[in-house]
Design an enzyme around this catalytic site. Structure first.
Site, short mmCIF file in Angstrom:
data_model
loop_
_atom_site.label_atom_id
_atom_site.label_comp_id
_atom_site.label_asym_id
_atom_site.label_seq_id
_atom_site.Cartn_x
_atom_site.Cartn_y
_atom_site.Cartn_z
N TRP A 345 0.83 -1.21 0.00
CA TRP A 345 0.00 0.00 0.00
C TRP A 345 0.86 1.25 0.00
O TRP A 345 0.34 2.35 0.15
CB TRP A 345 -0.94 0.00 1.21
CG TRP A 345 -0.26 0.25 2.54
CD1 TRP A 345 0.99 -0.12 2.92
CD2 TRP A 345 -0.83 0.93 3.66
NE1 TRP A 345 1.25 0.28 4.21
CE2 TRP A 345 0.15 0.92 4.69
CE3 TRP A 345 -2.05 1.53 3.91
CZ2 TRP A 345 -0.07 1.50 5.94
CZ3 TRP A 345 -2.27 2.10 5.16
CH2 TRP A 345 -1.29 2.08 6.16
N ASP A 346 2.18 1.08 -0.18
CA ASP A 346 3.08 2.23 -0.07
C ASP A 346 2.79 3.32 -1.09
O ASP A 346 3.21 4.47 -0.92
CB ASP A 346 4.54 1.76 -0.20
CG ASP A 346 4.94 0.83 0.93
OD1 ASP A 346 4.36 -0.27 1.00
OD2 ASP A 346 5.81 1.19 1.73
N GLU A 484 -0.36 -4.14 12.09
CA GLU A 484 0.31 -5.39 11.73
C GLU A 484 0.73 -6.26 12.91
O GLU A 484 0.93 -7.46 12.74
CB GLU A 484 1.53 -5.15 10.82
CG GLU A 484 1.16 -4.60 9.45
CD GLU A 484 2.35 -4.54 8.50
OE1 GLU A 484 3.50 -4.54 8.98
OE2 GLU A 484 2.12 -4.50 7.30
N LYS A 604 2.83 -1.62 16.24
CA LYS A 604 4.07 -1.50 15.48
C LYS A 604 4.21 -0.10 14.89
O LYS A 604 5.29 0.47 14.86
CB LYS A 604 4.09 -2.54 14.37
CG LYS A 604 5.29 -2.45 13.43
CD LYS A 604 5.15 -3.49 12.31
CE LYS A 604 6.28 -3.39 11.30
NZ LYS A 604 6.10 -4.36 10.19
N GLN A 605 3.08 0.44 14.40
CA GLN A 605 3.09 1.71 13.70
C GLN A 605 1.70 2.32 13.79
O GLN A 605 0.79 1.74 14.37
CB GLN A 605 3.48 1.49 12.24
CG GLN A 605 2.57 0.52 11.51
CD GLN A 605 3.10 0.15 10.14
OE1 GLN A 605 3.54 0.99 9.39
NE2 GLN A 605 3.07 -1.14 9.81
#
Length: 790
Positions: A345-346, A484, A604-605
């Protein structure tokens, strides 16, 4: 680091993989890592050349299972050029004393320069200077110039140049158990004009690859073929203090190229027709000059220098040449083999920058998704859903490429991977369609391919939502969010989480936006689309209902990452930092301890906070109002603070998103995360990952942070909307954008003021909206200077 150069001095084997990634040269068609030309693949160096979209699929035996993976292919190595005194060892920094060594990346010109002085003992010193390019004007060419200077001696030097087809994919240690032998049928030969060539093909995808090389030397050149290498040799007679030059020019083609009949014929013909090295430089330099003029941000000091490096690598992966290719956005660029070269998805972090500089590239990247729409529809059907379910990881044909297993290097265990449940990738694609069309004014794309993608993605979301009678709302179950870390509930028998807030809110936005697009389609086109897709008013009414009633969970006055998140245990963050220091990959640490991150309120983010990245405060509040929910400023600030304390930042995207969000929610803390995003690859903050390929989303995202994040720039409703939030560390800068056919619109922010210049052109004025309900129209050829309200 200077204004336009990136330089490494001295030789340290431990730093080579990082330097090789950051000194990669490319042109959007192919790229080559910045390995020294005399060095082969080993534990220190890793030569790698990758062509956009060239993948191959292999089956490996891992953990007692047969696992199939598709990888970007490491192509034949065109770089090899080694040298030695007759009868001596081949000289490299690993075999010979290095007296001085420097590698310089010239950003303005797309050139890599290296200078090394090898100590030959009593025989003196050999100075080697090399200049390398991957041609930005002709995407199939590359060149290497090597200058040899004898210091304190005279005598012969043997030089050997090669094309090497014996390469494998071996650039990521944790993939060592996977089969990396992607090339087969390697054949070499010599053309009538004494250029050497090499052809091969990939083992299963059957992509044919060919390269041809021309060696120019002041001495005679001989050829031999040692499969899998084609070798050219020359013997130089060095004189003390004099310099002799050897030039190597290479052409690369594959069977995926348009307008060719055979890649070998195309490569040989191109290398024969290529001009001498010096003459090839001129169009290459011109191409780079034009790119910088279109896209370079005018940012001072160290930040500006890092942003130039980031833009340099974005353009080497996604240049105007990309517009002619069927490729997506590889998360790690064309710089290495991490993530197997897959498309995630970057693009959500990359396209917003490209939209305002190279919209033709954005359009091509969206075409990549449209061409794989049928595959996404098949995936949805196989999952029992209507519409289109795009894969979390995509490669050549759009099937789900997410690995079934992943290795935890801490424990040495192969573990099930459930990240394919990140269906929010569909919302990212829809968001990119909308953002591109708003920035480019491309109604043709929006009314055709864009509208169909939006419709199919909306149909998937509406069919994935089930109505909960008790809640009186729709729910989306069994997904994984951007975090994630969390793939399942503690002690659950299967993977998946319910009502991930980011997933549900973006799904509601997609549904609402699609309804708006369909309402404004020209009637004949809307009728065609309805006939093509079987769309009727009853389905549209259902979408509208779902978009207003999707469930968004809360706990303790903050948005919950997913239903039940507030019931998870709190982690001893201080204790884990004390024990492990770097806990970015907390999931690996806990798994190695026999625990799981699924038990804890630990991310994680950015997950929930991604909403603040995608949407301006007013737009996000509007989405919540449509859902019948209130999201006032205090609730959002509490939400930001809650997750900020519970995030390990195990992704390079995390600092970027947090810096973006904090610039508006808590400005005093924003710069810490902005700086982390800027440093993510140059300082390799993830501990060795940059050597496997740069993080393209983070690099493009930092550019967009300056372009849209700090300016508050939005393109909507046929106007530019600006709401600047100058940080003390970056309060004065300029950007140049391309908007609705206006090339070179300049915006300059100074303390308390904004200057907008629209270049002369026979086009309409640009409407600009500022806070406080202020609006101005700037005509072509005019400059507007506006005071900013505090």
């Amino acid at each position: 680091m200077t204004g336009w150069t990136w330089q490494y001095e001295g030789y340290d084997p431990a730093d080579e993989r990082l330097r090789e990634s950051l000194c990669t040269l490319g042109n959007g068609y192919f790229a080559t890592r910045g390995v020294l030309a005399e060095c082969a693949a080993d534990t220190v160096h890793y030569p790698g050349t990758y062509a956009a979209g060239v993948y191959n699929r292999l089956v490996s035996s891992v953990g007692g299972r047969q696992v199939e993976n598709e990888d970007v292919v490491n192509l034949p190595n065109w770089l090899p050029l080694r040298f030695r005194r007759p009868g001596g060892i081949w000289l490299t920094p690993d075999t010979t004393p290095v007296l001085d060594h420097a590698v310089t990346l010239h950003l303005s010109s797309g050139l890599m320069e290296r200078r090394t002085r090898f100590g030959l003992g009593a025989d003196g010193v050999l100075l080697v200077r090399q200049l390398r390019f991957v041609h930005m004007a002709d995407p199939h060419l590359a060149g290497l110039r090597t200058e040899f200077t004898a210091e304190g001696f005279s005598g012969p030097l043997e030089v050997e140049a090669a094309l090497d087809g014996g390469v494998t994919n071996a650039g990521v240690p944790r993939y060592a158990d996977l089969d990396g032998r992607h090339l087969t049928h390697v054949v070499t030969g010599t053309s009538q004009q004494d250029a050497v060539w090499l052809r091969c093909r990939t083992r299963t995808s059957d992509v044919r690859i060919a390269c041809a090389a021309r060696l120019t030397s002041p001495a005679s050149v001989t050829v031999r073929h040692d499969l899998p290498r084609a070798v050219q040799t020359t013997r130089l007679d060095l004189t003390d203090g004099k310099t002799l030059t050897v030039d190597k020019v290479v052409a690369l083609h594959t069977s995926r190229d348009p307008a060719i009949s055979d890649p070998l014929h195309a490569a040989v013909d191109r290398v024969h027709r290529a001009a001498p090295f010096d003459e090839l430089l001129a169009p290459h330099l011109t191409a780079w000059h034009q790119l910088w003029r279109r896209a370079e941000p005018d940012v001072p000091d160290e930040v500006g220098r890092i942003l130039r490096l980031h833009l340099f690598h974005v353009l080497q992966t996604l240049s105007p040449h990309t517009a002619d290719l069927d490729v997506g956005v590889p998360a790690r660029g064309l710089h290495g083999e991490a993530y197997r070269g897959h498309v995630f998805w970057d693009e959500l972090f990359v396209l917003p920058y490209l939209n305002l500089h190279f919209p033709e590239v954005s359009r091509a990247l969206l075409h990549y998704r449209y061409r794989r729409l049928e595959r996404a529809r098949t995936a949805a059907h196989d999952a029992g859903r209507r519409g289109a379910m795009y894969p979390w990881q995509s490669g050549s044909d759009g099937r789900e490429e997410t690995q079934q297993l992943h290795l935890n290097p801490r424990s040495g265990r192969w573990l099930p991977d459930h990240s394919h449940l990140q269906h929010h990738v569909g919302s990212a694609i829809a968001y990119n369609v909308w953002q591109y069309c708003e920035a480019a004014g491309d109604e043709e794309f929006l009314h055709t391919k864009g509208a169909e993608m939006l419709l199919r993605i909306s149909r998937f979301w509406a069919d994935s939502a089930s109505f909960d009678e008790q809640l009186g709302r729709f729910r989306i179950k069994g997904v994984v969010g951007p975090d994630e870390y969390h793939e399942a509930y503690p002690d659950a028998s299967g993977p998946g989480l319910d009502d991930n807030a980011y997933t549900n809110v973006t799904a509601a936005w997609v549904l609402a936006r699609t309804l708006e697009v369909l309402r404004h389609l020209p009637e004949p086109r809307r009728r065609e689309l309805a006939e093509r897709t079987g769309l009727d008013e009853a389905e549209l009414d259902h979408w509208d209902h779902v978009s207003r009633t999707l469930h968004v969970p809360f706990h303790d006055g903050v948005i919950s990452q997913f239903e039940g998140y507030g019931d998870l245990a709190e982690l001893d963050w201080r204790g884990y930092r004390r024990r492990y220091g770097d806990i970015r990959r907390l999931d690996r640490i806990l798994e190695a301890e026999g625990d799981t991150v699924n038990r804890y309120q630990a991310s994680k983010q950015a997950d929930v906070l991604m909403l603040g990245y995608l949407f301006s405060p007013s737009e996000l509040q509007g989405v919540f109002r449509r859902l019948g929910l209130s999201l006032d400023e205090r609730t959002w600030r509490r939400t930001v603070d809650h997750y900020l304390r519970r995030t390990s930042h195990g992704s390079t995207l995390s600092g970027l998103v947090h810096g973006w969000v904090l610039a508006r929610a808590r400005r005093r803390d924003a710069w810490k995360f902005c700086k982390e995003a800027l440093q993510s690859d140059i300082a390799d903050i993830q501990g060795g990952t940059t050597g496997e390929g740069i993080h393209l989303g983070a690099m493009a995202g930092t550019l967009d942070l300056v372009q849209r994040g700090l300016t508050g720039l939005e393109t909507r409703g046929g106007a530019l909307w600006l709401d600047p939030v100058p940080l003390p560390e970056l309060s004065s800068y300029g950007i140049t954008v391309r908007y609705h056919g206006h090339w070179g619109v300049r915006l300059r922010l100074e303390s308390g003021s904004l200057e907008i210049t629209v270049p002369s052109a026979g086009r309409h004025p640009i409407e600009v909206h500022l806070p406080g309900h202020r609006a101005v129209r700037v005509d072509p050829g005019e400059t507007a200077r506006l005071a900013l309200l505090e």
